[in-house]
Write an enzyme that holds these catalytic residues in place. Structure first.
Site, short mmCIF file in Angstrom:
data_model
loop_
_atom_site.label_atom_id
_atom_site.label_comp_id
_atom_site.label_asym_id
_atom_site.label_seq_id
_atom_site.Cartn_x
_atom_site.Cartn_y
_atom_site.Cartn_z
N HIS A 65 0.48 -14.27 -41.34
CA HIS A 65 1.38 -13.13 -41.24
C HIS A 65 0.96 -12.12 -42.30
O HIS A 65 0.47 -12.49 -43.38
CB HIS A 65 2.85 -13.52 -41.53
CG HIS A 65 3.47 -14.39 -40.49
ND1 HIS A 65 4.22 -15.51 -40.79
CD2 HIS A 65 3.49 -14.29 -39.15
CE1 HIS A 65 4.66 -16.06 -39.68
NE2 HIS A 65 4.23 -15.34 -38.66
N CYS A 109 9.21 -15.37 -47.01
CA CYS A 109 9.39 -15.93 -45.66
C CYS A 109 10.83 -16.36 -45.44
O CYS A 109 11.33 -16.35 -44.32
CB CYS A 109 8.53 -17.18 -45.47
SG CYS A 109 6.78 -16.92 -45.65
N GLU A 119 6.24 -11.62 -34.28
CA GLU A 119 6.65 -12.53 -35.36
C GLU A 119 7.64 -11.87 -36.31
O GLU A 119 7.84 -12.31 -37.44
CB GLU A 119 5.41 -13.05 -36.10
CG GLU A 119 4.41 -13.77 -35.19
CD GLU A 119 4.59 -15.29 -35.10
OE1 GLU A 119 4.99 -15.90 -36.08
OE2 GLU A 119 4.32 -15.85 -34.02
#
Ligand code: SUG
Length: 426
Positions: A240, A357, A167
């Site tokens: 995350h 993000c 990721e």
């Protein structure tokens, strides 16, 4: 030429919508089916970029990917215009998702001072755990290869094999005495899915993916740590690591429940980087639940031109009493984070994407980057005008697949690429 940190924000794409596609991401699930506001979302993102620029920081941009994605739909035997088949709702939503806006998931980046060949290495993230995100990387890598085409200074790698979920920078932190000094790279992986109350949330980052990225980047193994994320953090909605921890230069800012072995992690960091300052927020001050709801840690921890560190947080964090209390006490103390800077990115937040993000950090000399991906105030004005003129005002998830919406979304992205002189991404 100086190496500086450049934040490359993803512009929110014109198809931004709330489809509830990300299991384990509480905001995505909680807002599934809501009406989205793509124009407002993109303008919020541009305002955040302008905020950083005004602070005197280098700012870059990545363009939205082609959505609805014709390649993805075609490979599934579906077409862009599809108003009639409710059974394919999730697949259609996946093809329309604007999730590439969260560029912290675009790639993992190791700056030149850390790598054996003295180049900055970037590996695109395969994002295989979520179908809507798994289609991003081939288009992402095309964009990275344009932005960082200078092979004297950059090496861009394809994603690692899809048997190992990756990721990107959302599960990677770098600590160093200064951005341009050799660093310690922290790779955070999940080895257990998070389970709570009978439900299970996926661990999206595989340890083998992180280890592969470190090898591909030519990192010194002595300057890498592979750290297990706490399964209870995944279970609480930290899909995350960047939802519970962020690092900048010598500072790690973390919730005490971020890592499976917090004390061992802090000791390993201090052993390799004696000047490290670790700012731990205890659960007694901010619970894991409040940390994840407010996105306190999904912040941009930045070194400002004055040399002070500032924390760019979402307004949701500033407004949450437990978080505000902790931040006020931190500012009154003599800690390394001297300023707190709230920004409004509510449209992105409603899908689980905070300030951190929305950006990919690259330490590089801006003169070595394709200038079409770098921003100044005049270029931001141009982008503002394009978004104001072309981005849909709102999208109801039931509109996905409609011909008129598909046409306007495709035309909006084309207008943007034209304004950025990035026609080759079309
Ligand atoms: O992958 N949300 C994204 C949010 C990514 C946040 N990134 C970082 N933490 N770095 C995700 O879960 C929601 C899409 C939807 O449900 O429509 C989504 O993909």
């Amino acid at each position: 030429m100086p190496l500086v940190e450049i934040n490359f924000d993803g512009l929110v794409g014109p198809s931004h919508n709330y489809a509830g596609l990300s299991l384990g991401n509480l905001a995505s699930a909680g807002n599934a089916g809501d009406t989205s506001y793509p124009r407002a979302a993109a303008l919020q993102g541009l305002a955040k970029m302008r905020h950083n620029l005004t602070l005197g920081l280098a700012q870059g941009l990545f363009a939205p990917l082609p959505r609805p994605n014709p390649a993805f739909l075609g490979a599934l035997g579906l077409s862009i215009i599809d108003e009639s088949d409710p059974a394919q709702r999730r697949l259609r939503a996946a093809a329309w998702s604007a999730s590439a806006m969260w560029t912290a998931n675009a790639a993992t980046v190791s700056p030149a001072p850390d790598t054996v060949d003295g180049r900055c290495h970037l590996t695109a993230a395969n994002l295989v755990t979520m179908p809507h995100r798994s289609q991003e990387w081939p288009d992402t890598v095309r964009q990275l290869r344009l932005a960082f085409a200078n092979r004297t200074h950059f090496a861009v790698h394809n994603a690692v094999p899809t048997c190992f979920g990756d990721e990107g920078a959302a599960n990677h932190m770098r600590m160093a005495a200064a951005h341009d000094a050799p660093g310690l790279e922290l790779f955070v992986y999940g080895s257990n899915n998070g389970s709570i109350g009978g439900g299970t949330f996926p661990a999206r980052q595989h340890e083998q993916a992180s280890r592969a990225v470190a090898r591909l980047h030519g990192l010194d193994p002595a300057c890498c740590l592979f750290i297990e994320q706490a399964p209870e953090a995944i279970a609480a909605g930290a899909f995350h690591n960047d939802v519970v921890a962020v690092a900048n230069e010598r500072v790690l800012f973390t919730h005490e429940q971020a890592f499976a072995d917090p004390e061992g992690t802090y000791a390993a960091i201090r052993a390799r980087l004696p000047e490290a300052e670790i700012v731990v927020v205890p659960a007694s001050a901010v619970s894991l639940t409040d940390a994840i709801r407010s996105y306190l840690f999904n912040a941009q921890l930045l070194t400002l031109p004055t040399g002070e560190m500032g924390l760019v947080i979402p307004t949701e964090a500033w407004e949450m009493p437990s978080v505000r209390g902790w931040l006020d006490a931190m500012l009154a103390s003599n800690g390394p984070i001297r300023r707190v800077l709230p920004v409004d990115v509510r449209q992105s937040m409603a899908n689980g994407g905070g300030p951190a993000c929305l950006r990919l950090r690259v330490v590089a000399d801006p003169a070595t980057v394709d200038p079409r991906f770098l921003l100044d105030h005049a270029r931001l004005d141009v982008l503002h005008a394009v978004v104001a003129a072309h981005w849909p005002e709102q999208i109801d998830p039931a509109d996905l697949g409609r011909e008129s919406l598909a046409r306007s979304v495709i035309a909006a992205r084309a207008a943007l690429l034209d304004a950025l002189d990035l026609g080759e991404l079309g």
